[in-house]
Motif scaffolding. Structure first.
Motif, PDB file in Angstrom:
ATOM      1  N   PRO A  80       9.129   5.500   8.523  1.00 26.55           N
ATOM      2  CA  PRO A  80       7.550   5.788   8.645  1.00 26.55           C
ATOM      3  C   PRO A  80       7.765   7.190   8.182  1.00 26.55           C
ATOM      4  N   PRO A  81       6.087   7.578   8.488  1.00 28.43           N
ATOM      5  CA  PRO A  81       5.608   8.797   7.324  1.00 28.43           C
ATOM      6  C   PRO A  81       6.462   9.855   8.385  1.00 28.43           C
ATOM      7  N   CYS A  87      12.364  13.883   4.996  1.00 29.11           N
ATOM      8  CA  CYS A  87      12.883  13.869   3.484  1.00 29.11           C
ATOM      9  C   CYS A  87      12.476  14.939   2.849  1.00 29.11           C
ATOM     10  N   LEU A  88      11.385  15.112   2.924  1.00 30.54           N
ATOM     11  CA  LEU A  88       9.930  15.361   1.876  1.00 30.54           C
ATOM     12  C   LEU A  88      10.962  17.192   2.000  1.00 30.54           C
ATOM     13  N   ALA A  89      10.585  17.470   3.104  1.00 31.13           N
ATOM     14  CA  ALA A  89      11.033  19.059   3.087  1.00 31.13           C
ATOM     15  C   ALA A  89      12.731  19.303   2.852  1.00 31.13           C
ATOM     16  N   ILE A  90      13.166  17.900   3.272  1.00 26.79           N
ATOM     17  CA  ILE A  90      15.188  18.874   2.910  1.00 26.79           C
ATOM     18  C   ILE A  90      15.291  18.433   1.938  1.00 26.79           C
ATOM     19  N   GLY A  91      14.324  17.652   0.973  1.00 30.33           N
ATOM     20  CA  GLY A  91      14.055  17.469  -0.651  1.00 30.33           C
ATOM     21  C   GLY A  91      13.435  18.949  -1.168  1.00 30.33           C
ATOM     22  N   ARG A 149       1.787  22.957   2.298  1.00 29.49           N
ATOM     23  CA  ARG A 149       0.944  22.070   2.761  1.00 29.49           C
ATOM     24  C   ARG A 149       1.337  20.648   3.332  1.00 29.49           C
ATOM     25  N   LEU A 150       3.030  20.231   3.374  1.00 25.23           N
ATOM     26  CA  LEU A 150       3.366  19.277   4.128  1.00 25.23           C
ATOM     27  C   LEU A 150       3.469  20.045   5.244  1.00 25.23           C
ATOM     28  N   ILE A 155      -1.253  17.219   3.458  1.00 26.99           N
ATOM     29  CA  ILE A 155      -0.298  15.825   2.594  1.00 26.99           C
ATOM     30  C   ILE A 155      -1.019  14.531   3.570  1.00 26.99           C
ATOM     31  N   ALA A 156      -1.649  13.882   2.794  1.00 30.71           N
ATOM     32  CA  ALA A 156      -2.027  12.277   3.578  1.00 30.71           C
ATOM     33  C   ALA A 156      -0.723  11.354   3.479  1.00 30.71           C
ATOM     34  N   ASP A 157      -0.426  10.947   4.565  1.00 32.74           N
ATOM     35  CA  ASP A 157       1.104   9.845   4.472  1.00 32.74           C
ATOM     36  C   ASP A 157       1.551   9.337   3.437  1.00 32.74           C
ATOM     37  N   ALA A 158       0.549   9.245   2.581  1.00 38.57           N
ATOM     38  CA  ALA A 158       0.529   7.649   0.878  1.00 38.57           C
ATOM     39  C   ALA A 158       1.013   8.829   0.142  1.00 38.57           C
ATOM     40  N   ASP A 159       0.686  10.061  -0.198  1.00 36.23           N
ATOM     41  CA  ASP A 159       1.249  10.767  -0.658  1.00 36.23           C
ATOM     42  C   ASP A 159       2.507  11.662  -0.479  1.00 36.23           C
ATOM     43  N   LEU A 160       3.429  11.326   0.202  1.00 36.84           N
ATOM     44  CA  LEU A 160       4.680  11.499   1.161  1.00 36.84           C
ATOM     45  C   LEU A 160       5.601  11.662  -0.132  1.00 36.84           C
ATOM     46  N   VAL A 161       5.881  10.410  -0.526  1.00 38.37           N
ATOM     47  CA  VAL A 161       6.799  10.225  -1.679  1.00 38.37           C
ATOM     48  C   VAL A 161       6.410  10.890  -2.930  1.00 38.37           C
TER      49      VAL A 161
END
Length: 188
Positions: A80-81, A87-91, A149-150, A155-161
């Protein structure tokens, strides 16, 4: 801020194109001179190697900005978003740590090799290791901006990956998106 970074990336792309042109001239000229005239450009190999190293590190900065690095997003796509954001923040935090390590190592190698001269050109070997410093500073700036931005919700949900599974999948998605846009325009 984004425009400024985009302009910097365009400038970096121009520098990379110039480096590539110089490499082509040096290597091709050296081949022609060796086989045609039994001579050569002595500094051709050394300078070409250095330019290739710089092109690689500068290109990595541009790819990071464009989110063009390949990765596995199979698991993250299914989250989910909120999971994608975590995951994006950890990465990004892990990448910032790695960039910090690269910065420290490149800085140490630049200092160590400051007085070491290259065998052919006589230039300082610190030129090679400075590319790691330039990359790590540029990459850290881009990663920090993406992390900001996160965390600020920009950041839009579509751009989270922010990775690509494969180049072919990205090209197929672009074709499908274009076809869908054309279909939508046809209905309007």
């Amino acid at each position: 801020m984004n425009r400024w970074i985009d302009h910097c990336c365009k400038a970096i792309e121009a520098v990379i194109a110039f480096f590539l042109a110089v490499m082509v001239v040096l290597v091709f000229g050296n081949v022609v001179l060796r086989y045609g005239f039994n001579s050569g450009i002595t500094l051709s190999e050394e300078v070409s190697r250095w330019l290739f190293i710089w092109m690689t590190f500068l290109g990595a900065v541009v790819a990071l900005r464009e989110h063009g690095h390949l990765g596995v997003d199979m698991v993250v796509q299914k989250l989910p978003p909120f999971g994608k954001k975590v995951c994006l923040a950890i990465g990004h935090v892990v990448m910032l740590y790695i960039v910090w390590l690269l910065f420290q190592g490149s800085l140490a190698q630049t200092r160590i090799n400051w007085d070491v001269t290259a065998p052919v050109t006589g230039a300082s070997m610190a030129v090679v290791y400075t590319s790691g410093i330039v990359f790590s500073v540029g990459a850290a700036f881009i990663l920090l901006l993406d992390l900001y931005r996160l965390l600020s919700g920009q950041i839009a949900d579509a751009d989270l990956v922010m990775v690509q599974e494969s180049e072919e999948a990205v090209q197929l998605q672009q074709i499908l998106d274009t076809a869908n846009e054309d279909k939508q325009r046809g209905r309007a």
